[in-house]
Design a protein around this motif. Structure first.
Motif: not given
Length: 367
Positions: A12, A16, A52, A56-57, A96-97, A99-101, A103-104
């Protein structure tokens, strides 16, 4: 191969900043970070890296599993999945993962989740239902639940034996007004989806739901979904308004996904004005308790109605209650089918089927 998580993180980090499709980039660069990996190991790393970066990680692998019905994340970060009706722990996810999921999930929907709006209910593009809660409402940390959307209905035989299947078919053919009751996750909506597959494609079906979960294969279908207000000033479209709107769309059958608020008044009034063959669901512990719950919901929404009038409306509008249950082995099934009757005081139920044994004959028919 080095630990998979380390390899995924390295891949990643490498791709990225690069322009291009994540899958193509990951496929091109995986050999550099995992030169000794087998083809199958590389495929797993690529899938995890793409999840990732744009998915959704760690949750993506569970959502891709056709046998998983629900994915849940607790405040501690523990991930649980429901598979074949049973819960299984399925690893963990970092804050963190997670929160990112989230948000997406919410960004394309224009929804927000923060301390001002700590609870959100939403629907993914594939129809899956999402509920997320953040602190301080979620005491131990962010909580997430994703209920998978079934594109194909289960057969009625998944809920009952031959006697139960025959009786459900009889209820649909007799155009009875039916309430499907049961506890949370007892299979109410799934059963209702299966019932809709019995309907003639020539019938016009109007579905009204708080969050769209039903998608019947019938040809003449209109689907309406309630909308919550948001911080941008977009007005809410409540379920009771949609029920009234549905009546102007010439439904042969009105289907209300769940009756749990003021929409119960609109539903009962609709069923008392000739909209036969309609179905809805509600949370209750038994067929008789379903009537009591509907009665209390009407009292809350219309406190000026006399109790005797409410009970009369319920008796006139609802013919049958189908009660579902989830057994200890995870199987969801029809526990009871009961016809609505009444004595001099309140509506009652008369059992027609108990534990897949016929114990009564249907009297209330509308066709």
């Amino acid at each position: 191969m080095t630990s998979q998580s380390a390899v995924v993180a390295a891949l990643c980090e490498a791709i990225e900043p690069l322009p291009g499709e994540p899958f193509e980039l990951a496929s091109a660069h995986v050999g550099r970070v995992a030169p000794l990996a087998t083809a199958s190991e590389r495929a797993v790393v690529i899938a995890a890296a793409v999840a990732h970066l744009v998915g959704l990680g760690p949750l993506e692998v569970h959502l891709a599993d056709p046998h998983v019905d629900e994915v849940m994340v607790n405040g501690s970060g523990d991930v649980w999945v429901e598979r074949h009706g049973m819960l299984h722990r399925a690893g963990a996810i970092t804050s963190e993962e997670l929160a990112t999921s989230i948000e997406r999930i919410l960004a394309p929907l224009g929804r927000r989740l923060d301390r001002v709006s700590p609870i959100v209910d939403a629907r993914l593009p594939d129809g899956s239902r999402v509920c997320a809660i953040v602190a301080p409402v979620a005491v131990d940390g962010t909580v997430l639940a994703i209920r998978r959307f079934r594109r194909r209905s289960l057969p009625l035989s998944a809920f009952a034996g031959p006697a139960g299947v025959a009786m459900i078919d009889e209820l649909a053919g007799a155009r009875c007004n039916v309430i499907v009751s049961g506890a949370t996750s007892s299979g109410k909506t799934t059963l209702l989806s299966s019932v809709l597959s019995l309907l003639s494609i020539e019938e016009r079906v109007v579905l009204v739901e708080d969050t769209a979960e039903l998608a019947p294969d019938a040809g003449n279908v209109v689907r309406l979904e309630a909308r919550a207000s948001n911080a941008d000033g977009v007005a809410a479209v409540p379920l009771d308004e949609l029920v009234r709107t549905a009546l102007r769309l010439r439904p042969d059958r009105l289907i209300v996904g769940e009756a749990r608020g003021p929409e119960v008044v609109a539903l009962v009034q609709a069923l008392n004005t000739g909209h036969d063959g309609s179905w809805s669901t509600c949370h209750a512990n038994s067929a008789h308790d379903a009537l009591i719950r509907l009665e209390s919901l009407i009292l809350q929404a219309a406190p000026g109605w006399p109790l005797a009038a409410i009970r009369h409306h319920l008796y006139r509008s609802i013919d049958v209650v189908v009660h579902t249950r989830r057994d200890h082995d995870g199987r969801r099934r029809i526990a009871e089918i009961a016809e609505v009757t009444r004595d001099s005081i309140e509506p009652r139920v008369r059992p027609l089927l108990v534990e897949d044994q016929i114990v009564g004959v249907l009297d209330r028919r509308r066709a």
